[in-house]
Design a protein around this motif. Structure first.
Motif, mmCIF file in Angstrom:
data_model
loop_
_atom_site.group_PDB
_atom_site.id
_atom_site.type_symbol
_atom_site.label_atom_id
_atom_site.label_comp_id
_atom_site.label_asym_id
_atom_site.label_seq_id
_atom_site.Cartn_x
_atom_site.Cartn_y
_atom_site.Cartn_z
ATOM 1 N N VAL A 81 -24.297 33.147 2.735
ATOM 2 C CA VAL A 81 -24.675 32.503 3.993
ATOM 3 C C VAL A 81 -23.743 31.316 4.238
ATOM 4 O O VAL A 81 -23.701 30.386 3.421
ATOM 5 C CB VAL A 81 -26.143 32.028 3.949
ATOM 6 N N ASP A 82 -22.998 31.350 5.348
ATOM 7 C CA ASP A 82 -22.154 30.200 5.683
ATOM 8 C C ASP A 82 -22.956 29.211 6.524
ATOM 9 O O ASP A 82 -24.142 29.442 6.821
ATOM 10 C CB ASP A 82 -20.863 30.642 6.391
ATOM 11 N N ASN A 83 -22.335 28.122 6.922
ATOM 12 C CA ASN A 83 -23.055 27.063 7.641
ATOM 13 C C ASN A 83 -23.628 27.559 8.966
ATOM 14 O O ASN A 83 -24.756 27.216 9.339
ATOM 15 C CB ASN A 83 -22.133 25.873 7.890
ATOM 16 N N ARG A 84 -22.846 28.369 9.684
ATOM 17 C CA ARG A 84 -23.322 28.884 10.974
ATOM 18 C C ARG A 84 -24.529 29.787 10.784
ATOM 19 O O ARG A 84 -25.526 29.689 11.508
ATOM 20 C CB ARG A 84 -22.188 29.652 11.660
ATOM 21 N N GLN A 85 -24.449 30.684 9.811
ATOM 22 C CA GLN A 85 -25.565 31.586 9.537
ATOM 23 C C GLN A 85 -26.794 30.804 9.062
ATOM 24 O O GLN A 85 -27.922 31.119 9.456
ATOM 25 C CB GLN A 85 -25.149 32.612 8.480
ATOM 26 N N TYR A 86 -26.557 29.777 8.253
ATOM 27 C CA TYR A 86 -27.673 28.979 7.739
ATOM 28 C C TYR A 86 -28.431 28.311 8.876
ATOM 29 O O TYR A 86 -29.675 28.305 8.886
ATOM 30 C CB TYR A 86 -27.164 27.926 6.753
ATOM 31 N N ARG A 87 -27.701 27.755 9.835
ATOM 32 C CA ARG A 87 -28.369 27.099 10.965
ATOM 33 C C ARG A 87 -29.206 28.096 11.755
ATOM 34 O O ARG A 87 -30.323 27.782 12.197
ATOM 35 C CB ARG A 87 -27.333 26.423 11.868
ATOM 36 N N THR A 188 -23.361 39.370 10.278
ATOM 37 C CA THR A 188 -22.117 39.437 9.509
ATOM 38 C C THR A 188 -20.869 39.200 10.363
ATOM 39 O O THR A 188 -19.792 38.956 9.826
ATOM 40 C CB THR A 188 -21.975 40.792 8.798
ATOM 41 N N GLY A 189 -20.990 39.278 11.683
ATOM 42 C CA GLY A 189 -19.836 39.086 12.560
ATOM 43 C C GLY A 189 -19.750 37.664 13.081
ATOM 44 O O GLY A 189 -20.439 36.757 12.610
ATOM 45 N N ASP A 190 -18.899 37.475 14.080
ATOM 46 C CA ASP A 190 -18.711 36.143 14.659
ATOM 47 C C ASP A 190 -19.927 35.690 15.451
ATOM 48 O O ASP A 190 -20.197 34.490 15.555
ATOM 49 C CB ASP A 190 -17.471 36.138 15.572
ATOM 50 N N GLU A 191 -20.653 36.644 16.020
ATOM 51 C CA GLU A 191 -21.850 36.339 16.799
ATOM 52 C C GLU A 191 -22.986 37.264 16.367
ATOM 53 O O GLU A 191 -22.738 38.395 15.951
ATOM 54 C CB GLU A 191 -21.590 36.521 18.299
ATOM 55 N N PRO A 192 -24.243 36.802 16.461
ATOM 56 C CA PRO A 192 -25.373 37.673 16.125
ATOM 57 C C PRO A 192 -25.418 38.901 17.036
ATOM 58 O O PRO A 192 -25.183 38.791 18.237
ATOM 59 C CB PRO A 192 -26.601 36.771 16.354
ATOM 60 N N VAL A 193 -25.703 40.056 16.451
ATOM 61 C CA VAL A 193 -25.805 41.305 17.202
ATOM 62 C C VAL A 193 -27.175 41.917 16.951
ATOM 63 O O VAL A 193 -27.553 42.147 15.793
ATOM 64 C CB VAL A 193 -24.693 42.296 16.795
ATOM 65 N N VAL A 194 -27.930 42.186 18.007
ATOM 66 C CA VAL A 194 -29.259 42.796 17.881
ATOM 67 C C VAL A 194 -29.088 44.297 17.686
ATOM 68 O O VAL A 194 -28.584 44.996 18.566
ATOM 69 C CB VAL A 194 -30.122 42.499 19.111
ATOM 70 N N LEU A 195 -29.506 44.803 16.531
ATOM 71 C CA LEU A 195 -29.388 46.227 16.223
ATOM 72 C C LEU A 195 -30.653 46.998 16.592
ATOM 73 O O LEU A 195 -30.596 48.193 16.875
ATOM 74 C CB LEU A 195 -29.099 46.419 14.724
ATOM 75 N N ARG A 196 -31.794 46.324 16.556
ATOM 76 C CA ARG A 196 -33.067 46.966 16.912
ATOM 77 C C ARG A 196 -33.998 45.919 17.505
ATOM 78 O O ARG A 196 -34.211 44.871 16.923
ATOM 79 C CB ARG A 196 -33.731 47.586 15.667
ATOM 80 N N ARG A 197 -34.527 46.215 18.663
ATOM 81 C CA ARG A 197 -35.505 45.317 19.279
ATOM 82 C C ARG A 197 -36.905 45.702 18.819
ATOM 83 O O ARG A 197 -37.294 46.862 18.909
ATOM 84 C CB ARG A 197 -35.424 45.382 20.806
ATOM 85 N N GLY A 198 -37.628 44.734 18.344
ATOM 86 C CA GLY A 198 -38.992 44.967 17.896
ATOM 87 C C GLY A 198 -39.835 43.733 18.157
ATOM 88 O O GLY A 198 -39.765 43.131 19.231
ATOM 89 N N GLN A 199 -40.604 43.330 17.157
ATOM 90 C CA GLN A 199 -41.473 42.172 17.273
ATOM 91 C C GLN A 199 -40.633 40.890 17.395
ATOM 92 O O GLN A 199 -39.548 40.782 16.833
ATOM 93 C CB GLN A 199 -42.372 42.100 16.036
ATOM 94 N N GLY A 200 -41.145 39.918 18.141
ATOM 95 C CA GLY A 200 -40.476 38.638 18.273
ATOM 96 C C GLY A 200 -39.826 38.439 19.631
ATOM 97 O O GLY A 200 -39.385 39.388 20.270
ATOM 98 N N ASP A 201 -39.741 37.173 20.057
ATOM 99 C CA ASP A 201 -39.164 36.807 21.349
ATOM 100 C C ASP A 201 -37.703 36.392 21.135
ATOM 101 O O ASP A 201 -37.423 35.329 20.586
ATOM 102 C CB ASP A 201 -39.959 35.657 21.952
ATOM 103 N N LEU A 202 -36.781 37.253 21.540
ATOM 104 C CA LEU A 202 -35.365 36.978 21.325
ATOM 105 C C LEU A 202 -34.898 35.713 22.040
ATOM 106 O O LEU A 202 -33.957 35.050 21.597
ATOM 107 C CB LEU A 202 -34.518 38.166 21.788
ATOM 108 N N SER A 203 -35.542 35.359 23.139
ATOM 109 C CA SER A 203 -35.129 34.144 23.869
ATOM 110 C C SER A 203 -35.335 32.897 23.027
ATOM 111 O O SER A 203 -34.637 31.903 23.219
ATOM 112 C CB SER A 203 -35.882 34.025 25.195
#
Length: 208
Positions: A81-87, A188-203
Motif C-alpha cells: 500500500v503506497d501513500n495514495r492507496q493508504y489515504r 493497483t493502477g493510477d486511479e481507482p477502477v470500479v470492477l463490480r458495483r454492489g453494496q455501498g455509495d460510490l459517491s
C-alpha cells in the motif's frame, strides 16, 4: 451437517464465536454475516480449505478471493500500500468494499491471482464478523456466498444451512444481510477502477 450458531447481531456471544474459530482452525468452512451479504470463510494457511472454498462457489484460480482484515494495519501486512492507496483505504474502511491490491509475500501464492499477484482485501463493518476476526487473530480467506450458476447472494442463515450444510462446518446466524455483494475497486493502477458495483455509495468515495 453444519452447526448453526445463533448470535446477537450487535453483541455476539464470545463462546459461540470461539467455537466457530476452532472449526475454521481445523480446516472447516464457515458461513458468516457481513455488511454486504453472507460470505464463506476459511483459514488463510489451509490449502485444502481454500480449495474447498473454490469448489463450493465453482470458482477457478483466476477469481480473486478476499482477505477479511480487522483494520488498516493488518491490510499493510498482506498488501503493498503506497501513500495514495493508504489515504483512499483510510477514507473507505470499514465498509462494504473489496479492494484489489498487490499481495505481499505473507499471502500464499495459491490464493493470489496467478498472473497479477493481486488479492482482494476488505475491512468489514459488521459487529459479528469483526468479533470473529478478533478471536481468529488473523485475516480469514473469504468469498461471497453466491450459489454456483446463480446471480444473487444468500442472506438467510437457515437457508444457507439447508442448502450447504453438507459442505460447511458451521453457519453463524447474525440476522439477515443485504442482498448485494461488495463493490469491488481495483487500486493497483493510477486511479481507482470500479470492477463490480454492489453494496455501498460510490459517491462517498468520490467515484460516482
Amino acid at each position: 451437517m453444519a452447526q448453526l450458531f445463533t448470535v446477537h447481531p450487535q453483541n455476539p456471544q464470545p463462546r459461540l464465536l470461539k467455537q466457530a474459530c476452532q472449526l475454521i482452525e481445523k480446516g472447516g468452512l464457515v458461513a458468516v454475516p457481513t455488511d454486504s451479504s453472507y460470505a464463506v470463510v476459511a483459514h488463510l494457511d489451509d490449502k485444502a480449505a481454500a480449495d474447498a472454498l473454490r469448489r463450493l462457489r465453482g470458482l477457478d484460480e483466476r477469481h480473486h478471493l478476499t482477505l477479511l482484515c480487522r483494520d488498516l494495519a493488518e491490510i499493510g501486512h498482506f498488501a503493498r500500500v503506497d501513500n495514495r492507496q493508504y489515504r483512499f483505504l483510510k477514507m473507505a474502511t470499514p465498509g462494504p468494499w473489496t479492494f484489489i491490491l498487490e499481495a505481499t509475500r505473507e499471502v500464499p501464492r495459491r490464493v493470489s491471482h496467478p498472473s497479477r499477484k493481486t488479492i482482494g482485501i476488505r475491512v468489514p463493518n459488521n459487529p459479528v464478523l469483526l468479533e470473529l476476526l478478533g478471536h481468529a487473530g488473523a485475516p480469514l480467506l473469504s468469498t461471497t456466498l453466491i450459489p454456483e450458476g446463480e446471480e444473487d447472494p444468500l442472506n438467510d442463515a437457515q437457508d444457507i444451512a439447508d442448502r450447504f450444510g453438507h459442505a460447511l462446518a458451521a453457519v453463524i446466524d447474525g440476522g439477515a444481510c443485504p442482498l448485494q455483494p461488495t463493490t469491488v475497486i481495483d487500486l493497483t493502477g493510477d486511479e481507482p477502477v470500479v470492477l463490480r458495483r454492489g453494496q455501498g455509495d460510490l459517491s462517498s468515495l468520490g467515484l460516482d
